[in-house]
Design a protein around this motif. Sequence first.
Motif, PDB file in Angstrom:
ATOM      1  N   LEU A  49      11.130  73.658  -1.988  1.00 43.71           N
ATOM      2  CA  LEU A  49      11.064  73.036  -0.672  1.00 43.71           C
ATOM      3  C   LEU A  49      12.374  73.225   0.056  1.00 43.71           C
ATOM      4  N   SER A  50      12.273  73.519   1.319  1.00 44.70           N
ATOM      5  CA  SER A  50      13.449  73.676   2.160  1.00 44.70           C
ATOM      6  C   SER A  50      13.760  72.355   2.841  1.00 44.70           C
ATOM      7  N   LYS A  51      15.009  72.157   3.185  1.00 51.65           N
ATOM      8  CA  LYS A  51      15.391  70.948   3.881  1.00 51.65           C
ATOM      9  C   LYS A  51      14.724  70.841   5.235  1.00 51.65           C
ATOM     10  N   SER A  52      14.341  71.980   5.796  1.00 54.02           N
ATOM     11  CA  SER A  52      13.703  71.976   7.107  1.00 54.02           C
ATOM     12  C   SER A  52      12.194  72.097   7.000  1.00 54.02           C
ATOM     13  N   ASP A  78       4.599  87.789   1.297  1.00 56.03           N
ATOM     14  CA  ASP A  78       5.903  87.856   1.956  1.00 56.03           C
ATOM     15  C   ASP A  78       6.539  86.469   2.049  1.00 56.03           C
ATOM     16  N   LEU A  79       5.743  85.485   2.443  1.00 56.07           N
ATOM     17  CA  LEU A  79       6.270  84.121   2.534  1.00 56.07           C
ATOM     18  C   LEU A  79       6.625  83.571   1.159  1.00 56.07           C
ATOM     19  N   GLU A  80       5.823  83.909   0.166  1.00 61.11           N
ATOM     20  CA  GLU A  80       6.105  83.450  -1.194  1.00 61.11           C
ATOM     21  C   GLU A  80       7.403  84.047  -1.713  1.00 61.11           C
ATOM     22  N   LEU A  81       7.634  85.314  -1.436  1.00 64.79           N
ATOM     23  CA  LEU A  81       8.856  85.961  -1.902  1.00 64.79           C
ATOM     24  C   LEU A  81      10.092  85.333  -1.267  1.00 64.79           C
ATOM     25  N   LEU A  82      10.007  85.009   0.015  1.00 69.07           N
ATOM     26  CA  LEU A  82      11.139  84.427   0.727  1.00 69.07           C
ATOM     27  C   LEU A  82      11.252  82.924   0.538  1.00 69.07           C
ATOM     28  N   GLY A  83      10.251  82.294  -0.106  1.00 75.20           N
ATOM     29  CA  GLY A  83      10.291  80.852  -0.313  1.00 75.20           C
ATOM     30  C   GLY A  83      10.105  80.058   0.958  1.00 75.20           C
ATOM     31  N   ILE A  84       9.272  80.549   1.868  1.00 81.29           N
ATOM     32  CA  ILE A  84       9.040  79.892   3.153  1.00 81.29           C
ATOM     33  C   ILE A  84       7.629  79.317   3.154  1.00 81.29           C
ATOM     34  N   ARG A 148      12.829  94.093   2.154  1.00 79.42           N
ATOM     35  CA  ARG A 148      14.200  94.183   1.635  1.00 79.42           C
ATOM     36  C   ARG A 148      14.350  93.345   0.356  1.00 79.42           C
ATOM     37  N   GLY A 149      13.698  92.194   0.334  1.00 74.95           N
ATOM     38  CA  GLY A 149      13.751  91.362  -0.865  1.00 74.95           C
ATOM     39  C   GLY A 149      13.070  92.013  -2.048  1.00 74.95           C
ATOM     40  N   ARG A 150      11.943  92.690  -1.814  1.00 75.42           N
ATOM     41  CA  ARG A 150      11.287  93.391  -2.919  1.00 75.42           C
ATOM     42  C   ARG A 150      12.162  94.508  -3.460  1.00 75.42           C
ATOM     43  N   MET A 151      12.874  95.188  -2.568  1.00 77.51           N
ATOM     44  CA  MET A 151      13.774  96.239  -3.027  1.00 77.51           C
ATOM     45  C   MET A 151      14.892  95.652  -3.885  1.00 77.51           C
ATOM     46  N   GLU A 152      15.457  94.526  -3.469  1.00 75.14           N
ATOM     47  CA  GLU A 152      16.492  93.877  -4.266  1.00 75.14           C
ATOM     48  C   GLU A 152      15.925  93.388  -5.599  1.00 75.14           C
ATOM     49  N   MET A 153      14.695  92.903  -5.566  1.00 75.24           N
ATOM     50  CA  MET A 153      14.060  92.455  -6.808  1.00 75.24           C
ATOM     51  C   MET A 153      13.870  93.616  -7.782  1.00 75.24           C
ATOM     52  N   ARG A 154      13.527  94.787  -7.268  1.00 75.93           N
ATOM     53  CA  ARG A 154      13.356  95.947  -8.150  1.00 75.93           C
ATOM     54  C   ARG A 154      14.679  96.368  -8.773  1.00 75.93           C
ATOM     55  N   PHE A 155      15.759  96.351  -7.985  1.00 80.80           N
ATOM     56  CA  PHE A 155      17.070  96.697  -8.548  1.00 80.80           C
ATOM     57  C   PHE A 155      17.492  95.682  -9.605  1.00 80.80           C
TER      58      PHE A 155
END
Length: 298
Positions: A49-52, A78-84, A148-155
Amino acid sequence: MNGYLVLAISAGAVLGLGVAIMIAAFMPSHPRLGDALAALDERLHRPPLSKSAPRSTWLVSLLVPWLRQLPGAVMDADLELLGIERDRFLLHRAGTALAYAVAGPVLGATLAVLDAGIGFTVPAVFSIAGAVVGWNSAGAAVGTRAERGRMEMRFALVSYLQQVSLLRFGGAGVATALTVPARLLSDSWAMRRLHDELDLAERAGEMPWEGIRRFGQRIDLTELADVSSIAATAGQDGGAVVTTLLARAESLRDELLADEQADANRASGQLSTPGAVQVFVTVAWVLYPVAMALLTSA
């Protein structure tokens, strides 16, 4: 009615609605019974959960169902990956669209002050266009961040697989080899997400590869499903996975390097076009006086 008054009312209404949406996200309220009961079940995934995070106020309950029907939906992965949370994203998206839509009343007021003699059609078109651009740009920004997050996750997964292989080579069990690297490498957000999923699977009484498989399905990352399959085979059948994990890490690293090379070549090709145009303009600027002098003398 005076044109200035209409423009002022329109701008004030749009601005007031945007402020109301932002205030609604911070209004305290009682949680819904279904959400409270689901929070007690450790088998269910709960995104951080985010503060906002938006509360269940009357304005949110009124706007969110209507916003869900608008075109340009963003993938749940996409939202799940970013936690939104989707409700918070929809409110942010609506606020962005309203902020862009204010350009219409502002333009109309400016033209009215300058006595340009333009009616309400042009400001209305600018408001509609601004709202569409703001709505789509917010969705595109989330998609870009997710890729971009998926690319970082792969690395990060390459390092993770190497650490898992080393632990298995040292005699550690499959469950231990899958859990320890995620905790030791938790300085990056990718490993923190993976560690949270493994911790959730452990508290739910599941094997680590089940948590990895479920996480890969939610964020649409097939590499996690491959790791889960390899680990499940070793955990259930007792097969050796050190060579397989190292081979998967090597192949994934080669794929990432190939993608980086392709992006670099594409960027180099795009940079060559402005250079060619610049050379053409310079040559034309140098030869133009000579050509005009020859044509004039002839």
